[in-house]
Design a protein around this motif. Structure first.
Motif, short mmCIF file in Angstrom:
data_model
loop_
_atom_site.label_atom_id
_atom_site.label_comp_id
_atom_site.label_asym_id
_atom_site.label_seq_id
_atom_site.Cartn_x
_atom_site.Cartn_y
_atom_site.Cartn_z
N ASP A 88 8.42 7.53 -3.52
CA ASP A 88 7.64 6.52 -4.25
C ASP A 88 8.52 5.42 -4.85
O ASP A 88 8.01 4.56 -5.60
CB ASP A 88 6.73 7.16 -5.30
N ASP B 105 0.85 -1.20 0.00
CA ASP B 105 0.00 0.00 0.00
C ASP B 105 0.89 1.26 0.00
O ASP B 105 2.09 1.20 0.23
CB ASP B 105 -1.01 -0.02 1.16
N HIS B 106 0.24 2.38 -0.29
CA HIS B 106 0.92 3.66 -0.47
C HIS B 106 1.82 4.01 0.72
O HIS B 106 2.99 4.38 0.55
CB HIS B 106 -0.18 4.73 -0.68
N ASP B 107 1.29 3.89 1.94
CA ASP B 107 2.07 4.27 3.12
C ASP B 107 3.28 3.36 3.33
O ASP B 107 4.34 3.81 3.77
CB ASP B 107 1.19 4.23 4.38
N SER C 231 1.42 11.63 -12.79
CA SER C 231 0.21 11.03 -12.21
C SER C 231 -1.02 11.87 -12.52
O SER C 231 -2.08 11.34 -12.86
CB SER C 231 0.38 10.85 -10.70
N GLU D 61 5.96 4.45 0.95
CA GLU D 61 6.56 5.76 1.28
C GLU D 61 7.26 5.82 2.64
O GLU D 61 8.19 6.59 2.81
CB GLU D 61 5.49 6.85 1.23
#
Lengths: 150, 150
Positions: free
Chosen positions: A95, A12-14, B70, A17
């Motif tokens: 990212d 997932d994104h978190d 994006s 990052e």
């Protein structure tokens, strides 16, 4: 044995990052952009690319290995010229689609095939609505014709 | 009036590498990679992309404008957060497919959307044949939730 890397699409994104999983985001050609800095000075020497294989080789051997897009081959930097790069640190960005690699540039200290320390030897100047380039004065540390034979 | 740039395909190899014509080599998506450095320290703040339009806007206004891949839109860096970047110098490399841009980072000095000065806040470590990431300890200069609302 080659290193394997996490798949950013599976995270997932978190986690991508802020997490500890190294999940390099290779592009559609399987490549990631690498900005190479000189240790001590942080001078940008060059910008090139790695695929998973050369990223693994770089981490395992401590010597910079890129992927040559023009030759479509593993590019052990300095194999011809002697200007090997010894890896000091690799960092990735938020990212994970880019790497900044700090190296000790061996040989004559020239990362660029033109014989200069850095590939970034010209600045952009704009005059009368026209953009052009101006040499920043980086000296040639070797003669590319003598090293590469062309 | 937007600046126009020379076409690298119309120039011979030596002119691209040693000449004064600025002929940025945009990729198949019309983009060029930009490495952004902080003036004075040469810290790598971020790596992003520009198209011809945002490269021209950056050179004309002296304020960094990128292309957001994006959002598929012009990205005037800091428009939301206040962290505008004032351009000090742009350099290009031997084959003109990359730009290094030196800027004064305004606002709280955070180029990264996570609130940190630089996007490169994690280093790669290899232990027992496994690669992972370790925080380098860059502090957050703003709270992204307060700035971006998510």
């Amino acid at each position: 044995m080659p290193l394997t890397f996490a798949d950013p699409k599976a995270l997932d994104h978190d986690t991508v990052e802020e997490g500890t999983a190294f999940a390099p985001r290779f592009d559609a050609h399987g490549l990631i952009t690498v900005v190479t800095l000189e240790a001590e000075t942080d001078t940008v020497l060059m910008v090139a690319h790695m695929n998973a294989e050369t990223l693994s080789l770089t981490l395992e051997t401590g010597i910079a290995h890129y992927w040559s897009r023009s030759r479509k081959a593993i590019w052990k930097k300095g194999e011809t010229s002697g200007e090997l790069q010894e890896v000091v640190e690799l960092r990735t960005d938020c990212d994970q689609d880019c790497i900044v690699m700090t190296v000790r540039q061996t040989g004559r200290g020239a990362a660029c095939h033109t014989g200069r320390k850095s590939c970034f030897y010209r600045r952009v100047v704009v005059e009368n609505g026209q953009a052009s380039l101006e040499d920043t004065g980086l000296p040639r540390l070797f003669d590319p014709k003598a090293v590469y034979g062309h």
